[in-house]
Design an enzyme around this catalytic site. Structure first.
Site, mmCIF file in Angstrom:
data_model
loop_
_atom_site.group_PDB
_atom_site.id
_atom_site.type_symbol
_atom_site.label_atom_id
_atom_site.label_comp_id
_atom_site.label_asym_id
_atom_site.label_seq_id
_atom_site.Cartn_x
_atom_site.Cartn_y
_atom_site.Cartn_z
ATOM 1 N N ASP A 30 1.572 -2.368 1.168
ATOM 2 C CA ASP A 30 1.351 -0.929 1.046
ATOM 3 C C ASP A 30 -0.111 -0.581 1.281
ATOM 4 O O ASP A 30 -0.724 0.158 0.501
ATOM 5 C CB ASP A 30 1.828 -0.405 -0.317
ATOM 6 C CG ASP A 30 3.326 -0.524 -0.493
ATOM 7 O OD1 ASP A 30 4.047 -0.237 0.485
ATOM 8 O OD2 ASP A 30 3.780 -0.912 -1.587
ATOM 9 N N HIS A 31 -0.670 -1.137 2.340
ATOM 10 C CA HIS A 31 -2.043 -0.831 2.725
ATOM 11 C C HIS A 31 -2.259 -1.193 4.190
ATOM 12 O O HIS A 31 -1.381 -1.731 4.847
ATOM 13 C CB HIS A 31 -3.041 -1.580 1.831
ATOM 14 C CG HIS A 31 -2.976 -3.065 1.949
ATOM 15 N ND1 HIS A 31 -2.237 -3.847 1.096
ATOM 16 C CD2 HIS A 31 -3.556 -3.923 2.824
ATOM 17 C CE1 HIS A 31 -2.362 -5.102 1.427
ATOM 18 N NE2 HIS A 31 -3.155 -5.187 2.483
ATOM 19 N N SER A 32 -3.443 -0.886 4.661
ATOM 20 C CA SER A 32 -3.876 -1.220 6.010
ATOM 21 C C SER A 32 -5.272 -1.822 5.914
ATOM 22 O O SER A 32 -5.870 -1.847 4.836
ATOM 23 C CB SER A 32 -3.906 0.049 6.879
ATOM 24 O OG SER A 32 -4.317 -0.242 8.192
#
Length: 131
Positions: free
Chosen positions: A46-48
């Site tokens: 749930d991130h980049s």
């Protein structure tokens, strides 16, 4: 965002898959980590990242990975240890639907650096549109 099937070497003694940075993985590997013991209903990631590229392999069990470039989302099944998934920088990634025995190996192009993470989806969309 692409799945790569690796050549499986082996015989009656078992199977072997060789992974080489800069060859079978499209970057030099600076960091390796793995995720295990994750519950089926729990998502990870749930991130980049601004700069880090990742390569994901379910070396045991299975999971799904949803990659999002800010315009389209695509979900991939990682269900064979010969299957790898390339995640480029500035791609939002979510790992989910882990099997009970899943071990997800992640190869990264950069060393850990908290400032490389984008953890807010709206901020990610702004970063992608400005790149």
């Amino acid at each position: 965002m692409s799945i790569i099937l690796h050549k499986v070497l082996g015989d009656h003694r078992g199977q072997l898959v060789a992974i080489e940075g800069g060859d079978s993985v499209p970057f030099d590997i600076k960091r390796v980590f793995y995720i295990y013991g994750t519950q089926k209903k729990v998502s990870r990631g749930d991130h980049s990242h601004y700069n880090t590229k990742q390569y994901l392999i379910a070396v045991n069990g299975s999971c799904k990975v949803t990659l999002d470039n800010g315009k389209t989302k695509q979900t991939f099944d990682l269900d064979e240890p010969k299957k790898g998934l390339f995640q480029d920088a500035l791609i939002w990634g979510t790992m989910h639907d882990f099997s009970d025995n899943c071990v997800l190996l992640v190869l990264a192009s950069e060393y850990y650096n908290e400032s490389d993470y984008i953890r807010d989806y709206q901020f990610f969309l702004k970063a992608v549109n400005n790149s």
